[in-house]
Design a protein around this motif. Structure first.
Motif, PDB file in Angstrom:
ATOM      1  N   TYR A 137       0.845  -1.204   0.000  1.00 52.93           N
ATOM      2  CA  TYR A 137       0.000   0.000   0.000  1.00 52.93           C
ATOM      3  C   TYR A 137       0.877   1.249   0.000  1.00 52.93           C
ATOM      4  CZ  TYR A 137      -3.490   3.417   1.509  1.00 52.93           C
ATOM      5  OH  TYR A 137      -4.305   4.523   1.588  1.00 52.93           O
ATOM      6  N   SER A 138       1.923   1.248   0.812  1.00 47.37           N
ATOM      7  CA  SER A 138       2.826   2.397   0.879  1.00 47.37           C
ATOM      8  C   SER A 138       3.481   2.677  -0.465  1.00 47.37           C
ATOM      9  CB  SER A 138       3.903   2.148   1.946  1.00 47.37           C
ATOM     10  OG  SER A 138       3.330   2.001   3.227  1.00 47.37           O
ATOM     11  N   GLN A 139       3.888   1.617  -1.168  1.00 47.38           N
ATOM     12  CA  GLN A 139       4.498   1.793  -2.482  1.00 47.38           C
ATOM     13  C   GLN A 139       3.539   2.466  -3.453  1.00 47.38           C
ATOM     14  OE1 GLN A 139       5.460  -2.291  -3.287  1.00 47.38           O
ATOM     15  NE2 GLN A 139       7.587  -2.088  -2.612  1.00 47.38           N
ATOM     16  N   ASN A 140       2.259   2.161  -3.316  1.00 42.25           N
ATOM     17  CA  ASN A 140       1.287   2.657  -4.291  1.00 42.25           C
ATOM     18  C   ASN A 140       0.746   4.042  -3.975  1.00 42.25           C
ATOM     19  OD1 ASN A 140       0.367   0.577  -6.558  1.00 42.25           O
ATOM     20  ND2 ASN A 140       1.031  -0.591  -4.778  1.00 42.25           N
ATOM     21  N   ILE A 141       0.854   4.481  -2.711  1.00 47.89           N
ATOM     22  CA  ILE A 141       0.460   5.866  -2.418  1.00 47.89           C
ATOM     23  C   ILE A 141       1.673   6.786  -2.465  1.00 47.89           C
ATOM     24  CG2 ILE A 141      -1.501   5.167  -1.013  1.00 47.89           C
ATOM     25  CD1 ILE A 141       0.110   6.025   1.468  1.00 47.89           C
ATOM     26  N   SER A 142       2.848   6.215  -2.664  1.00 48.51           N
ATOM     27  CA  SER A 142       4.177   6.846  -2.672  1.00 48.51           C
ATOM     28  C   SER A 142       4.811   6.660  -1.318  1.00 48.51           C
ATOM     29  CB  SER A 142       4.169   8.320  -3.071  1.00 48.51           C
ATOM     30  OG  SER A 142       4.068   9.160  -1.959  1.00 48.51           O
TER      31      SER A 142
END
Length: 269
Positions: A137-142
């Motif tokens: 999730y962190s990778q996809n929200i930056s």
């Protein structure tokens, strides 16, 4: 292609789960899980039926039928959440093309895993999938936005919990290696070390530990190569290329490993 019907699942289980050390689903292993996490007991009234659902969920997961794996896992109740969360995270990260839907899947998975670790705080792989889901999730929200929201610390702490409970958990070492690399890549080495405790040597240490525990894993190697690029930049591009080559040469045992072999092959073109 990677269909483990009948006894094929149990006979290949050690290879398939060398990274996460997940026990093969049996009434005995499920009873042991319930014994160490008693709050799960009311959610598992029929062990034999639940074992069958979890077996089917893992068969679907390894075959790449990730939606079916989620369905079977959820049908098993909280004790099926580990396989359901793994399948959802893989599908969202590797296959879902719609950004809004991808984020929605990962957000739901994070919330479900957060509830699971509250219900089953002594379940090692509940903490692992929580860290995995938070990381994806962190990778996809930056990564920068995730760090600002405090999600990075939750990723690190969840995976550290796994290592504390079982230092031989290769997949948790991979997750921690990725964490250190991505923080360094986004905020620079000095800020990463002083503010988040992320260090370049930790990237190497965690991935070398993972490689020692799970040699010839394309998942370990492909993530190692990418993390080398992130943490060390062009100075280590040759090393990253070499590790991608090792990943591409692996023989995949399931659909996720096939995805990572194809990723590595693409990086070598």
């Amino acid at each position: 292609m990677y269909r483990y019907g009948g006894t094929a699942l149990s006979s290949n289980w050690a290879r398939l789960h060398r990274g996460d050390l997940e026990p093969y689903p049996t009434t005995d292993s499920l009873a042991e899980l319930l014994g160490t996490n008693p709050e799960l007991m009311p959610h598992a009234p029929d062990l034999a039926a639940i074992v069958a659902l979890i077996e089917d969920a893992w068969r679907a997961y390894h075959a790449g039928d990730f939606a079916d794996a989620v369905d079977y896992g959820l049908a098993a109740g909280p004790v099926g959440m580990v396989v359901a969360a793994r399948a959802a995270a893989v599908y969202a990260s590797h296959l879902e093309e719609d950004e809004v839907r991808r984020l929605a899947i990962l957000r739901d998975t994070v919330e479900s895993c957060a509830a699971l670790v509250q219900l089953a705080p002594n379940w090692i792989n509940a903490w692992y999938v929580y860290g995995l889901a938070l990381g994806r999730y962190s990778q996809n929200i930056s990564v920068v936005k995730a760090l600002a929201q405090g999600l990075g610390g939750k990723v690190r702490d969840s995976l550290h919990r796994v290592i504390q409970l079982n230092p031989g958990h290769a997949d948790a070492h991979v997750g921690l290696g990725v964490y250190h690399a991505e923080v360094i890549d986004k905020v620079g080495g000095m800020v990463a070390a002083l503010t988040y405790g992320a260090r370049k040597e930790a990237v190497v240490d965690h991935f070398e530990a993972a490689r020692g525990l799970h040699p010839q894993s394309p998942v370990v190697l492909a993530e190692y190569a990418r993390s080398t690029q992130l943490a060390f930049g062009h100075a280590h591009s040759g090393r990253a290329h070499e590790i991608f080559g090792e990943a591409a040469a692996c023989q995949p045992a399931d659909a996720l490993e096939r995805l990572d072999v194809e990723w590595a092959l693409g990086e070598l073109e």
